[in-house]
Design an enzyme around this catalytic site. Sequence first.
Site, PDB file in Angstrom:
ATOM      1  N   ASP A  40      19.618 -35.484  25.522  1.00  0.00           N
ATOM      2  CA  ASP A  40      19.351 -36.108  26.817  1.00  0.00           C
ATOM      3  C   ASP A  40      17.984 -35.707  27.340  1.00  0.00           C
ATOM      4  O   ASP A  40      17.814 -34.615  27.870  1.00  0.00           O
ATOM      5  CB  ASP A  40      20.442 -35.670  27.800  1.00  0.00           C
ATOM      6  CG  ASP A  40      20.329 -36.339  29.158  1.00  0.00           C
ATOM      7  OD1 ASP A  40      19.507 -37.257  29.317  1.00  0.00           O
ATOM      8  OD2 ASP A  40      21.074 -35.939  30.069  1.00  0.00           O
ATOM      9  N   GLU A  59      14.244 -39.135  35.924  1.00  0.00           N
ATOM     10  CA  GLU A  59      15.604 -39.680  35.988  1.00  0.00           C
ATOM     11  C   GLU A  59      16.600 -38.615  36.377  1.00  0.00           C
ATOM     12  O   GLU A  59      17.576 -38.880  37.090  1.00  0.00           O
ATOM     13  CB  GLU A  59      15.983 -40.290  34.629  1.00  0.00           C
ATOM     14  CG  GLU A  59      17.327 -41.012  34.606  1.00  0.00           C
ATOM     15  CD  GLU A  59      18.507 -40.121  34.212  1.00  0.00           C
ATOM     16  OE1 GLU A  59      19.648 -40.605  34.222  1.00  0.00           O
ATOM     17  OE2 GLU A  59      18.267 -38.923  33.899  1.00  0.00           O
ATOM     18  N   GLU A  60      16.367 -37.396  35.897  1.00  0.00           N
ATOM     19  CA  GLU A  60      17.331 -36.326  36.134  1.00  0.00           C
ATOM     20  C   GLU A  60      17.462 -35.954  37.608  1.00  0.00           C
ATOM     21  O   GLU A  60      18.437 -35.316  38.009  1.00  0.00           O
ATOM     22  CB  GLU A  60      16.960 -35.087  35.308  1.00  0.00           C
ATOM     23  CG  GLU A  60      16.994 -35.292  33.804  1.00  0.00           C
ATOM     24  CD  GLU A  60      18.394 -35.536  33.240  1.00  0.00           C
ATOM     25  OE1 GLU A  60      19.344 -35.684  34.034  1.00  0.00           O
ATOM     26  OE2 GLU A  60      18.530 -35.574  32.006  1.00  0.00           O
ATOM     27  N   HIS A  89      22.694 -30.768  29.413  1.00  0.00           N
ATOM     28  CA  HIS A  89      21.845 -30.179  30.462  1.00  0.00           C
ATOM     29  C   HIS A  89      21.695 -28.666  30.348  1.00  0.00           C
ATOM     30  O   HIS A  89      21.370 -27.995  31.332  1.00  0.00           O
ATOM     31  CB  HIS A  89      22.368 -30.545  31.852  1.00  0.00           C
ATOM     32  CG  HIS A  89      22.129 -31.963  32.243  1.00  0.00           C
ATOM     33  ND1 HIS A  89      22.394 -32.453  33.495  1.00  0.00           N
ATOM     34  CD2 HIS A  89      21.650 -33.032  31.537  1.00  0.00           C
ATOM     35  CE1 HIS A  89      22.098 -33.736  33.561  1.00  0.00           C
ATOM     36  NE2 HIS A  89      21.649 -34.111  32.367  1.00  0.00           N
TER      37      HIS A  89
END
Length: 698
Positions: free
Chosen positions: A353, A390-391, A503
Site C-alpha cells: 500500500d 491519499e493516506e 500500514h
Amino acid sequence: MKPINFFLVKPSPLTIFIIILILSILGFYSLHYPHPSSFSQNTLHFQNLFLSSSSNSTVSTYLRALTVHPHLAGTELAADTTAYVADHFRGQGLATHTVDYTVLLSYPVYSSIAAHFSSGSVTHLLLTETDRFDVVKPYHAYSPSGSVFAKVVFVNYGRERDYHALEALGVAVSGCIAVARKGSGGGIGRGAVVEKAEEKGAVAVLIYNNDDDGGDDTWRKGFERGHVMRGGVGDPLSPGWAGVEGSERLGLEDSEVLKKFPKIPSLPLSYEVAETILSSLEGTSVPLEWKGTLGSKVRNVGPGPTMLNFTYQGENKMATIQNVFAVIKGSEEPDRYVLLGNHRDAWTYGAVDPSSGTAALLEIARRYSILLSSGWTPRRTIILCSWDAEEFGMIGSTEWVEQNLVNLGSKAVAYLNVDCAVQGPGFFVGSTPQLDNLVVEVTKKVKDPDSEDASVYKNWAAAGGDSNIQRLSRVDSDFAPFVQHAGVPSIDIYYGKEFPVYHTAFDSYNWMTQHGDPFFHRHAAVAGIWGLLALHLADDSILPFNYVPYANQLQLYINILSSLLDQQISLHPLNVSIQEFASAAKEAKDESKKLRLQETSGRSVDIKNRALNDRLMLAEKGFLDADGLQGRQWFKHLVFGPPGDHESKLDFFPGIADSISRSTGISERERLAAIEHEVWRVSRSIQRAASALRGEFT
C-alpha cells in the site's frame, strides 16, 4: 500522365475543408474515422500487443526502487519518489506534468505510554517497530495532543453494540482509556472507533490490529498508522474547493474544521503491546460473543486495575503535495478522457500500500509506450494519474477533482483505480454497475497468475464472479471523489482481500517477495486487466457501457430496503423510477448493439456514435444531487456513498440510510417524513439518469 488540375487557382485550406465536409456528408469521404472492421482489427492487434508485452521482472524492479525508503506525503523522501515516477513517465516518451496543492497534513512529535500495574511495577511500552530515523513513529494523523493518566477498559471493536454489552455488565467507560481491536471480524474504521469512544466519555483511545495471517508472527509487532479525520475527504481547510496556492482557506478554529477532528487523543498499538495491557485487566469477564479470534490472554475487560500514563504530541502544518500526470492525447476524441489512478504516498515503505499499484501503473506506462512506438494512438485521451496524500484522506485526488469538476462532469469517460494492486491471492473488483460487463470480458482475456491454462475470469467466476462485484460506497481509496462527488463511472481492482502488515513498517519489498507475490505474476495480471480496461474505454467506437446491470442492482436494493422499512413508508416512487430507468437502459443497450453492427461509416454515423457515447457517459451524473447528503453536503451521489452511521445495515442509498438512523431529537412522525423525503430524492435522481440515457427533453 500529367494530373488534371480542376482548379483555375490554387484553393485555400478553408475551401478544401468545405469540399471535404460536403463530400463526407454525401458519403463520398470518411472524415478521420476508418472503416469499422479495419478499426476493430487494428484495435485487437494493439490489445494483443499490450498483453504480450507483460514483464513481471520489470514490475519487480519498479517495486524495489519505489520501496528503497519510506515516502510519507509532504516529506523530502516523498519528493524523491515523486521525481522517480515523473522521470519514468518522461522516459517512456509520455507528456508529463505535476500539479501542486498546499494542504493541512499531520505529523507526530512525541508519544509515550507507561503502564502502572497492580503489583506496583511500571513498564514503559515500546511504541515502534524499528529504530530507523526515516520511518515515521506510529501515530494517528489529526489526533489532538494530550496527556492522561487513567484506568484501561477493553471495548472490543468499539462499536455501539460493544458499548451496549459493557453497559449490560455494569462496566463504565467514562473517564477511562479505551483499548479497541481492529480486524476483519466486524470492526469499524479507526476514525469511527475514536468518535464512538469520545461519545461514550473515554479520555483516550488505543487501537491494535487483531488479524492473523496464518503463520507469520510479524503482524504481532506491527503498529497500524492511519488518519482519524472525520466527515468526508480532502484538505480539511478547503472543503469543496481545491487547495491551490493563494486560494481561500478556513481557519483552524473554524467550526467546520473543528468538526473534522477528534477531541480525545489516540494512538495505534501492536498486538504484542496490546496483549501486555489487556492480559493485566481484572474486573468483569470478556463477554462470550467477543471471544473466538480474541487472544487467550485477554480474559477481562476492566476497568483497571492497570492504569496508563498516556502522552501524545502532534503537529498539524501546511505542506505541499504533488500529483503527477502522464497524458496520451487521443486522435479522434481528444476531449474525452479515460483516467487510471493510483496514490503514491505511503505511511512507511508501502510495498503493498500503495507501491504495488504504483509499480503496476509504471508497467502500464511502459507497455503503452511500446504500443505508441508501434503506431497506436488512442481514439480518446488517456491520463495516468499518480496521487499524493491519499493516506491523509484522499487529499491529492480530491483536490484535483474539485479543481476540475466541470470538465470531469462533461468529459470524463471513466476512472480506473488501483490502490493496493496485490495483497495476496484472489481477484477482487468494485465498480459502478454499467461497467460490470466490461470487467467480465476483460478478465476473460488475462491469464490467471495462480493457475495454469486458466483466465482470471475462470477462477474468479468459480468463486462467485460478477455476483461478487463490490459497489463503491466506501471512502477508503481515490475512487471516492470521482464517484461520490463527481459522478464519474469507476472501477477499483486488486488481488488479495487483506494483509497483516497493513500500514506498518513491515510493509516492505521483502514481505512482498516472501508472502504477497513472490514471482510478481499477480502484479502483471493487475497491470494487464487495468491497462486493457482502459484500452477498451479509450478505443472502442461505442463505449462498452451497459446500464441493464445497473437497473438490476437498483431493483435488488429496493427489495432489501422494503424488508427493512416500516410498511408506512411507500416505495412506489422508487419502483416507478427504476422501471423507467430499466426501460431506458434496454433502449440504450439495443441502440449500442445496432451501431456496433453497422457496416457503414461516415460523418452521420460518427455523430450518432458520439451522441450515444455522451449519453452513456453522462447518465451517472443523474444520480448526483446538488444539495448533497444532509449534514454531509460534499457527498453528492444518492445511490453510492458512505452512510453517516458507521454501523448502518445499508451500504447504498446513503441519504435513506441516514434518515433511518437519525432519531435523536425528532418524533417518529418527523422521522418517517424524513425517510419518505429521501425516498423521493433517490427516485428523482434515478429519473434524471433515465432521462440522460434517453437524451431527450420532456
